[in-house]
Design a protein around this motif. Structure first.
Motif, PDB file in Angstrom:
ATOM      1  N   ARG A  68     -24.916 -63.417   0.746  1.00 55.65           N
ATOM      2  CA  ARG A  68     -25.027 -62.149  -0.200  1.00 55.65           C
ATOM      3  C   ARG A  68     -25.652 -63.133  -1.872  1.00 55.65           C
ATOM      4  O   ARG A  68     -25.988 -62.277  -2.208  1.00 55.65           O
ATOM      5  N   ALA A  69     -25.875 -64.167  -2.054  1.00 54.91           N
ATOM      6  CA  ALA A  69     -26.265 -64.623  -2.435  1.00 54.91           C
ATOM      7  C   ALA A  69     -28.222 -64.143  -2.422  1.00 54.91           C
ATOM      8  O   ALA A  69     -29.005 -64.489  -3.239  1.00 54.91           O
ATOM      9  N   GLN A  70     -28.216 -64.136  -0.994  1.00 56.94           N
ATOM     10  CA  GLN A  70     -29.649 -63.821  -0.896  1.00 56.94           C
ATOM     11  C   GLN A  70     -30.154 -62.810  -0.901  1.00 56.94           C
ATOM     12  O   GLN A  70     -31.281 -61.947  -0.308  1.00 56.94           O
ATOM     13  N   GLY A  71     -28.687 -61.914  -0.844  1.00 59.03           N
ATOM     14  CA  GLY A  71     -28.852 -60.231  -1.336  1.00 59.03           C
ATOM     15  C   GLY A  71     -28.705 -59.655   0.819  1.00 59.03           C
ATOM     16  O   GLY A  71     -29.528 -57.885   0.700  1.00 59.03           O
ATOM     17  N   ASN A 131     -22.478 -61.251  -6.586  1.00 60.09           N
ATOM     18  CA  ASN A 131     -23.350 -62.917  -7.781  1.00 60.09           C
ATOM     19  C   ASN A 131     -22.604 -64.047  -7.404  1.00 60.09           C
ATOM     20  O   ASN A 131     -21.915 -64.603  -7.100  1.00 60.09           O
ATOM     21  N   GLU A 132     -23.242 -65.242  -7.512  1.00 63.71           N
ATOM     22  CA  GLU A 132     -23.391 -66.292  -7.669  1.00 63.71           C
ATOM     23  C   GLU A 132     -23.000 -67.125  -8.486  1.00 63.71           C
ATOM     24  O   GLU A 132     -22.279 -67.753  -8.359  1.00 63.71           O
ATOM     25  N   GLN A 133     -23.257 -66.011 -10.445  1.00 66.87           N
ATOM     26  CA  GLN A 133     -22.553 -66.458 -11.016  1.00 66.87           C
ATOM     27  C   GLN A 133     -22.315 -65.008 -11.820  1.00 66.87           C
ATOM     28  O   GLN A 133     -23.527 -63.921 -11.792  1.00 66.87           O
ATOM     29  N   LEU A 134     -21.828 -64.627 -12.766  1.00 69.95           N
ATOM     30  CA  LEU A 134     -21.119 -63.902 -13.560  1.00 69.95           C
ATOM     31  C   LEU A 134     -22.741 -63.038 -13.504  1.00 69.95           C
ATOM     32  O   LEU A 134     -23.188 -62.195 -14.237  1.00 69.95           O
ATOM     33  N   ILE A 135     -23.322 -64.537 -14.451  1.00 67.20           N
ATOM     34  CA  ILE A 135     -24.978 -63.607 -15.215  1.00 67.20           C
ATOM     35  C   ILE A 135     -25.972 -65.367 -14.611  1.00 67.20           C
ATOM     36  O   ILE A 135     -26.123 -65.973 -14.501  1.00 67.20           O
ATOM     37  N   ARG A 183     -34.947 -68.080  -7.534  1.00 67.59           N
ATOM     38  CA  ARG A 183     -33.397 -68.178  -6.360  1.00 67.59           C
ATOM     39  C   ARG A 183     -32.886 -67.135  -6.535  1.00 67.59           C
ATOM     40  O   ARG A 183     -32.243 -67.008  -5.262  1.00 67.59           O
ATOM     41  N   ASN A 184     -32.911 -65.961  -7.297  1.00 67.18           N
ATOM     42  CA  ASN A 184     -32.502 -64.912  -7.202  1.00 67.18           C
ATOM     43  C   ASN A 184     -33.534 -63.571  -7.048  1.00 67.18           C
ATOM     44  O   ASN A 184     -33.184 -62.590  -6.713  1.00 67.18           O
ATOM     45  N   ARG A 185     -34.748 -64.006  -6.071  1.00 70.00           N
ATOM     46  CA  ARG A 185     -35.324 -63.100  -5.738  1.00 70.00           C
ATOM     47  C   ARG A 185     -34.485 -62.646  -4.753  1.00 70.00           C
ATOM     48  O   ARG A 185     -35.183 -61.224  -4.805  1.00 70.00           O
ATOM     49  N   GLY A 186     -34.168 -63.007  -3.578  1.00 66.62           N
ATOM     50  CA  GLY A 186     -33.356 -61.841  -2.744  1.00 66.62           C
ATOM     51  C   GLY A 186     -32.633 -61.565  -2.997  1.00 66.62           C
ATOM     52  O   GLY A 186     -32.496 -60.669  -2.536  1.00 66.62           O
ATOM     53  N   PHE A 187     -31.690 -62.156  -4.076  1.00 65.66           N
ATOM     54  CA  PHE A 187     -30.471 -61.150  -4.346  1.00 65.66           C
ATOM     55  C   PHE A 187     -31.249 -59.650  -5.175  1.00 65.66           C
ATOM     56  O   PHE A 187     -30.669 -58.707  -5.513  1.00 65.66           O
ATOM     57  N   THR A 188     -32.255 -60.412  -5.269  1.00 61.41           N
ATOM     58  CA  THR A 188     -33.105 -59.012  -7.284  1.00 61.41           C
ATOM     59  C   THR A 188     -33.282 -58.031  -6.003  1.00 61.41           C
ATOM     60  O   THR A 188     -33.239 -57.083  -5.900  1.00 61.41           O
ATOM     61  N   GLU A 189     -34.162 -58.861  -5.188  1.00 57.20           N
ATOM     62  CA  GLU A 189     -34.569 -57.540  -4.300  1.00 57.20           C
ATOM     63  C   GLU A 189     -33.529 -56.443  -3.271  1.00 57.20           C
ATOM     64  O   GLU A 189     -33.142 -54.837  -3.134  1.00 57.20           O
TER      65      GLU A 189
END
Length: 377
Positions: free
Chosen positions: A370-373, A133-137, A153-159
């Motif tokens: 990593r931030a982009q998943g 994760n980029e940030q813990l929350i 910003r977090n779509r790639g990571f969410t996927e």
């Protein structure tokens, strides 16, 4: 070839270790003459290729790394950083649990405390654990198939986390993402953050119900988790740390940026502003009101936050203190100057030395992927 590479690595670690040990003893006279400590460190590096910091060295190194953070305006209180030493932990379950505990302790019922938790370091024969994760929350971002909800910003990571098996949240604009932790010699795994570890602040305007029905909120603790802590040649790949928010980080960037929540048009409509032309300055007026709402809401709930004018003055106090001690302060102007009313703050009208110093918090080469998943399967 491998022997030569090991010798080269050990030589690099020794050079960095000497510099840091001398710095630590110079700034902490009670530690005594550094000669004996350097002898121990040299022997350790010669035998293992690395060495272990004493608890005192770890605390001072983490604090100085904050002092050296060129992009951070809030360094006045660098010497108050609370250091949680968990270098014995290498497994994902334990690390995720301690990340949640970090958030509880840092949140401190709203009186946010600057805190870092340091996990096992990299060694020549084994990389340390990693927090993806980029940030813990952070809040999830859902694509077109889920109604374009949340933080883009977090779509790639969410996927990527959903490919790991996370079922997703309730589908609001503010679904808290799970932690993704990769222990030593392990694959990345996801962990839900316990609700009691995540304090959130509902965002409301101080002078009316302009957007209460939007359900805006933001979390209280900005805990960076994808940067490495480097101290004297030793790298801690998992070392989440936090200060407290400056209001513009939330109001001007997270909620205001066009590639984030893009709320300025919504705020303008709720305030009845003329959006027919940029010359009406509707964006500027919306930006100020959104930032007022953030500061008002955190103050209302008793949650620590600072404003860009106060923090700019504090940064100049930090510069003065460091100069009195004979230390040069590095700074990146583009990060130090606030994203609104820049020229109304004293940090705007200066130039800064951009030299980067060690110890330091550094971006790992893999952090962006990593931030982009990427590679979360």
């Amino acid at each position: 070839m491998e022997i030569l590479q090991l010798r080269s690595t050990a030589a690099h670690v020794w050079t960095a270790a000497k510099e840091f040990i001398r710095l630590h003893h110079r700034e902490n006279p009670e530690a005594g003459d550094p000669y004996d400590r350097l002898a121990v460190v040299w022997k350790e590096i010669e035998e293992t290729g690395t060495y272990r910091h004493t608890p005192q060295e770890l605390v001072h190194g983490a604090r100085v790394a904050w002092r050296n953070s060129n992009r951070c305006i809030g360094r006045l209180y660098w010497n108050s950083l609370r250091v949680r030493d968990h270098r014995d932990l290498t497994g994902a379950d334990d690390i995720a649990a301690q990340c949640a505990e970090h958030l509880r302790e840092a949140t401190n019922d709203g009186r946010v405390r600057p805190t870092i938790t340091v996990f096992a370091p990299d060694t020549p024969d084994r990389p340390g654990p990693v927090i993806w994760n980029e940030q813990l929350i952070r809040y999830a971002g859902y694509g077109p198939e889920h109604g374009m909800q949340g933080d883009p910003r977090n779509r790639g990571f969410t996927e990527g986390v959903r490919r790991l098996g996370w079922p997703g949240g309730p589908g609001t604009p503010f679904d808290v993402l799970p932690l993704v932790v990769q222990g030593c010699d392990d694959k990345p795994r996801w962990f839900e953050l316990p609700p009691d570890a995540v304090l959130e602040v509902p965002i409301e305007h101080p002078e009316g119900d302009h957007w209460r029905d939007l359900g805006l909120r933001w979390h209280a603790v900005p805990a960076i988790s994808n940067m490495c802590l480097e101290i004297g040649g030793v790298r801690y790949s998992a070392a989440p740390f936090n200060g407290w928010y400056m209001g513009t980080e939330i109001g001007a960037r997270n909620l205001g940026d066009t590639d984030r929540y893009n709320l300025l048009p919504t705020v303008a409509r709720r305030l009845g502003l003329d959006t027919s032309s940029d010359r009406t300055l509707w964006k500027d007026r919306s930006l100020v009101e959104l930032n007022r709402a953030v500061l008002h809401s955190f103050d209302r709930d008793g949650v620590t936050i600072t404003d860009h004018h106060t923090e700019s003055r504090r940064f100049l106090t930090h510069l003065d203190r460091e100069e009195q001690k004979g230390r040069t302060v590095g700074a990146d102007w583009s990060w130090i100057v606030p994203p609104i009313s820049g020229s109304a703050t004293p940090v705007f009208h200066r130039t800064y030395d951009t030299t980067e110093s060690s110890p330091a918090y550094v971006q790992s080469p893999e952090a962006q992927a990593r931030a982009q998943g990427t590679d979360l399967v």
